[in-house]
Design a protein around this motif. Structure first.
Motif, PDB file in Angstrom:
ATOM      1  N   PHE A 209       0.852  -1.184   0.000  1.00  0.00           N
ATOM      2  CA  PHE A 209       0.000   0.000   0.000  1.00  0.00           C
ATOM      3  C   PHE A 209       0.890   1.237   0.000  1.00  0.00           C
ATOM      4  O   PHE A 209       1.700   1.440   0.905  1.00  0.00           O
ATOM      5  CB  PHE A 209      -0.933  -0.017   1.203  1.00  0.00           C
ATOM      6  N   GLY A 210       0.736   2.045  -1.033  1.00  0.00           N
ATOM      7  CA  GLY A 210       1.584   3.207  -1.235  1.00  0.00           C
ATOM      8  C   GLY A 210       2.240   3.144  -2.590  1.00  0.00           C
ATOM      9  O   GLY A 210       2.314   2.076  -3.224  1.00  0.00           O
ATOM     10  N   SER A 211       2.721   4.297  -3.070  1.00  0.00           N
ATOM     11  CA  SER A 211       3.331   4.320  -4.406  1.00  0.00           C
ATOM     12  C   SER A 211       4.554   5.219  -4.452  1.00  0.00           C
ATOM     13  O   SER A 211       4.882   5.792  -5.484  1.00  0.00           O
ATOM     14  CB  SER A 211       2.301   4.770  -5.451  1.00  0.00           C
ATOM     15  N   ASN A 212       5.257   5.343  -3.316  1.00  0.00           N
ATOM     16  CA  ASN A 212       6.490   6.117  -3.305  1.00  0.00           C
ATOM     17  C   ASN A 212       7.664   5.241  -3.759  1.00  0.00           C
ATOM     18  O   ASN A 212       7.482   4.089  -4.162  1.00  0.00           O
ATOM     19  CB  ASN A 212       6.743   6.692  -1.900  1.00  0.00           C
ATOM     20  N   ASP A 213       8.862   5.777  -3.673  1.00  0.00           N
ATOM     21  CA  ASP A 213      10.036   5.029  -4.144  1.00  0.00           C
ATOM     22  C   ASP A 213      10.277   3.772  -3.317  1.00  0.00           C
ATOM     23  O   ASP A 213      10.794   2.775  -3.834  1.00  0.00           O
ATOM     24  CB  ASP A 213      11.286   5.921  -4.088  1.00  0.00           C
ATOM     25  N   TYR A 214       9.906   3.803  -2.042  1.00  0.00           N
ATOM     26  CA  TYR A 214      10.064   2.610  -1.213  1.00  0.00           C
ATOM     27  C   TYR A 214       9.091   1.517  -1.662  1.00  0.00           C
ATOM     28  O   TYR A 214       9.436   0.335  -1.675  1.00  0.00           O
ATOM     29  CB  TYR A 214       9.840   2.960   0.259  1.00  0.00           C
ATOM     30  N   VAL A 247       4.747  -5.558 -11.247  1.00  0.00           N
ATOM     31  CA  VAL A 247       3.725  -6.091 -10.346  1.00  0.00           C
ATOM     32  C   VAL A 247       2.691  -6.904 -11.119  1.00  0.00           C
ATOM     33  O   VAL A 247       2.503  -6.746 -12.319  1.00  0.00           O
ATOM     34  CB  VAL A 247       3.034  -4.960  -9.558  1.00  0.00           C
ATOM     35  N   ASP A 248       2.002  -7.770 -10.408  1.00  0.00           N
ATOM     36  CA  ASP A 248       0.944  -8.576 -11.005  1.00  0.00           C
ATOM     37  C   ASP A 248      -0.370  -7.824 -11.077  1.00  0.00           C
ATOM     38  O   ASP A 248      -1.202  -8.091 -11.955  1.00  0.00           O
ATOM     39  CB  ASP A 248       0.746  -9.856 -10.179  1.00  0.00           C
ATOM     40  N   GLU A 249      -0.550  -6.873 -10.161  1.00  0.00           N
ATOM     41  CA  GLU A 249      -1.817  -6.152 -10.108  1.00  0.00           C
ATOM     42  C   GLU A 249      -1.566  -4.743  -9.572  1.00  0.00           C
ATOM     43  O   GLU A 249      -0.851  -4.563  -8.591  1.00  0.00           O
ATOM     44  CB  GLU A 249      -2.797  -6.903  -9.193  1.00  0.00           C
ATOM     45  N   LEU A 250      -2.151  -3.763 -10.247  1.00  0.00           N
ATOM     46  CA  LEU A 250      -2.038  -2.369  -9.834  1.00  0.00           C
ATOM     47  C   LEU A 250      -3.450  -1.841  -9.614  1.00  0.00           C
ATOM     48  O   LEU A 250      -4.295  -1.884 -10.514  1.00  0.00           O
ATOM     49  CB  LEU A 250      -1.315  -1.552 -10.906  1.00  0.00           C
ATOM     50  N   VAL A 251      -3.723  -1.359  -8.389  1.00  0.00           N
ATOM     51  CA  VAL A 251      -5.081  -0.975  -8.005  1.00  0.00           C
ATOM     52  C   VAL A 251      -5.098   0.481  -7.564  1.00  0.00           C
ATOM     53  O   VAL A 251      -4.269   0.896  -6.744  1.00  0.00           O
ATOM     54  CB  VAL A 251      -5.589  -1.867  -6.847  1.00  0.00           C
ATOM     55  N   VAL A 252      -6.048   1.241  -8.105  1.00  0.00           N
ATOM     56  CA  VAL A 252      -6.291   2.606  -7.640  1.00  0.00           C
ATOM     57  C   VAL A 252      -7.547   2.577  -6.781  1.00  0.00           C
ATOM     58  O   VAL A 252      -8.665   2.442  -7.287  1.00  0.00           O
ATOM     59  CB  VAL A 252      -6.451   3.582  -8.814  1.00  0.00           C
ATOM     60  N   ASP A 253      -7.358   2.651  -5.477  1.00  0.00           N
ATOM     61  CA  ASP A 253      -8.477   2.578  -4.540  1.00  0.00           C
ATOM     62  C   ASP A 253      -7.952   2.958  -3.161  1.00  0.00           C
ATOM     63  O   ASP A 253      -6.743   2.962  -2.923  1.00  0.00           O
ATOM     64  CB  ASP A 253      -9.050   1.157  -4.507  1.00  0.00           C
ATOM     65  N   TRP A 254      -8.882   3.278  -2.250  1.00  0.00           N
ATOM     66  CA  TRP A 254      -8.463   3.505  -0.875  1.00  0.00           C
ATOM     67  C   TRP A 254      -7.979   2.184  -0.298  1.00  0.00           C
ATOM     68  O   TRP A 254      -8.642   1.150  -0.450  1.00  0.00           O
ATOM     69  CB  TRP A 254      -9.611   4.082  -0.058  1.00  0.00           C
ATOM     70  N   PRO A 255      -6.821   2.182   0.365  1.00  0.00           N
ATOM     71  CA  PRO A 255      -6.230   0.919   0.830  1.00  0.00           C
ATOM     72  C   PRO A 255      -7.165   0.065   1.676  1.00  0.00           C
ATOM     73  O   PRO A 255      -7.274  -1.145   1.456  1.00  0.00           O
ATOM     74  CB  PRO A 255      -5.011   1.387   1.629  1.00  0.00           C
ATOM     75  N   ASP A 256      -7.859   0.666   2.651  1.00  0.00           N
ATOM     76  CA  ASP A 256      -8.712  -0.149   3.509  1.00  0.00           C
ATOM     77  C   ASP A 256      -9.898  -0.728   2.748  1.00  0.00           C
ATOM     78  O   ASP A 256     -10.329  -1.852   3.007  1.00  0.00           O
ATOM     79  CB  ASP A 256      -9.181   0.646   4.725  1.00  0.00           C
ATOM     80  N   ARG A 257     -10.414   0.003   1.773  1.00  0.00           N
ATOM     81  CA  ARG A 257     -11.535  -0.508   0.992  1.00  0.00           C
ATOM     82  C   ARG A 257     -11.097  -1.668   0.114  1.00  0.00           C
ATOM     83  O   ARG A 257     -11.802  -2.669  -0.010  1.00  0.00           O
ATOM     84  CB  ARG A 257     -12.134   0.616   0.145  1.00  0.00           C
ATOM     85  N   TYR A 258      -9.916  -1.522  -0.494  1.00  0.00           N
ATOM     86  CA  TYR A 258      -9.430  -2.637  -1.318  1.00  0.00           C
ATOM     87  C   TYR A 258      -9.150  -3.866  -0.457  1.00  0.00           C
ATOM     88  O   TYR A 258      -9.513  -4.987  -0.834  1.00  0.00           O
ATOM     89  CB  TYR A 258      -8.156  -2.237  -2.065  1.00  0.00           C
ATOM     90  N   LEU A 259      -8.524  -3.678   0.704  1.00  0.00           N
ATOM     91  CA  LEU A 259      -8.196  -4.817   1.560  1.00  0.00           C
ATOM     92  C   LEU A 259      -9.460  -5.544   2.004  1.00  0.00           C
ATOM     93  O   LEU A 259      -9.457  -6.766   2.168  1.00  0.00           O
ATOM     94  CB  LEU A 259      -7.393  -4.355   2.769  1.00  0.00           C
TER      95      LEU A 259
END
Length: 369
Positions: A209-214, A247-259
């Motif tokens: 969860f997150g999309s920074n350099d880390y 990555v196998d899957e890239l999702v644009v969504d709020w992290p808790d909602r996707y989880l």
């Protein structure tokens, strides 16, 4: 075998006979675990590894013999062999390798195995690798998660026993990671025969969860380590295929909602790298209440203390908070995102396999558990 799948499928579809060598048992410090494979084509191309290098030459020769004769063989390699001409393992271990010929005539179930691996469906292959009856060496059955079987009719009597082995956990077949030698006598048929059960289960998931350099570095390291990687971020400007090509899957969504909407299991690792309370806290509240293997969150010690206070206010109990790995990763002195990713994956691997995280030079006993 997944890393060899494209080559093996091409050989098979071309009708080319090849030999598939599989480690079926190890003793002491063998360099590869049971299930490691090496493939040799009829024209001499070798792929994969069964020992990390020390017996590959001998297995290569045996593979060519199997291709020539069309007959499977099981051979042992190690320093304990009396035959001075036998290749020894410099690491001090021993291993047994089963080598079988593969082509459409000899292995008609191979396309079914390939399809299962491609689609991420669990499947086990049970093969007779030791027997007093040479005509039964190599008899095999493919078994799915619901106990359905395909393969040699002669293997039918032990399918019921295999179903018993699978009963405990149908989603992961024999066990979540690894392979087992099964004495057939324990299944009530053919005493003295040995069946090797090779289990193939879907890759464990790594949710980043997150999309920074880390996050970019952790996703890449996770894919390299064999995880099925999903990256999720609510900000489409950062969650792009250009940033996350591996990555196998890239999702644009709020992290808790996707989880809340995705499937997880006891092997799933969750890394929360957003470093923003409005994202971190809701997804961590949900993650720490799920039956997953690992939950880690990035941040300084001060950020961690603030995060724990927020999580308590959100209703998490102390037992749930104790499951959180934060600050995330092992203490390797990492500075860059890439080094940090190695520290994170090292902590995940340690938890998965039960390592001590100490330098091997400061430990004793078996290296490969």
């Amino acid at each position: 075998m997944r890393e060899l799948l494209d080559h093996l499928e091409a050989w098979y579809l071309d009708g080319r006979t090849f030999a598939l060598a599989t480690v079926v048992s190890t003793l002491r410090s063998a360099p590869r675990d049971a299930g490691a494979v090496m493939a040799v084509s009829a024209d001499g191309v070798a792929l994969g590894s069964v020992s990390g290098g020390c017996v590959e030459g001998a297995v290569y020769e045996l593979a060519n013999e199997v291709i020539d004769t069309g007959l499977p063989r099981t051979a042992a390699y190690g320093i304990s062999d009396d035959d001075a001409l036998m290749v020894g393992l410099t690491c001090g271990g021993t291993l047994e390798v089963y080598v079988e010929p593969v082509d459409p005539a000899r292995y008609p179930e191979f396309p079914e195995l390939i399809a299962a691996l491609r689609e991420g469906r669990p499947v086990a292959v049970a093969t007779v690798v030791a027997t007093g009856d040479p005509t039964r060496l190599g008899a095999r059955t493919l078994v799915g998660p619901d106990g359905e079987a395909a393969g040699d009719d002669e293997c039918g009597p032990f399918v019921g026993g295999l179903r018993d082995l699978l009963e405990a956990d149908r989603t992961t077949l024999v066990r979540p990671d690894g392979d087992d030698l099964v004495p057939v006598g324990e299944l009530g048929v053919w005493p003295g025969e040995i069946i090797f059960v090779r289990s193939y289960v879907p890759r464990p998931r790594l949710l980043v969860f997150g999309s920074n350099d880390y996050a970019v570095a952790v996703a890449r390291a996770g894919a390299f380590a064999g995880y099925r990687v999903t990256v999720c971020d609510a900000r489409p400007v950062f969650a792009t295929a250009d940033r996350f090509p591996d990555v196998d899957e890239l999702v644009v969504d709020w992290p808790d909602r996707y989880l809340a909407s995705t499937r997880v299991d006891a092997r799933t690792a969750v890394c929360v790298l957003t470093h923003d309370p409005k994202f971190d806290v809701p997804v961590l509240v949900r993650a720490l209440r799920l039956p997953v293997a690992y939950v880690g969150a990035m941040g300084s010690r001060r950020a961690h203390e603030d995060r724990v206070l927020r999580l308590r206010e959100a209703g998490l109990a102390e037992a749930e908070l104790a499951l959180l790995h934060s600050p995330i990763g092992l203490d390797l002195g990492a500075r860059t995102p890439q080094e940090t990713a190695i520290a994170v994956l090292a902590e995940i691997i340690r938890g998965r396999h039960g390592g001590s995280a100490r330098p091997l030079s400061h430990t004793s006993g078996r290296i490969h558990r």
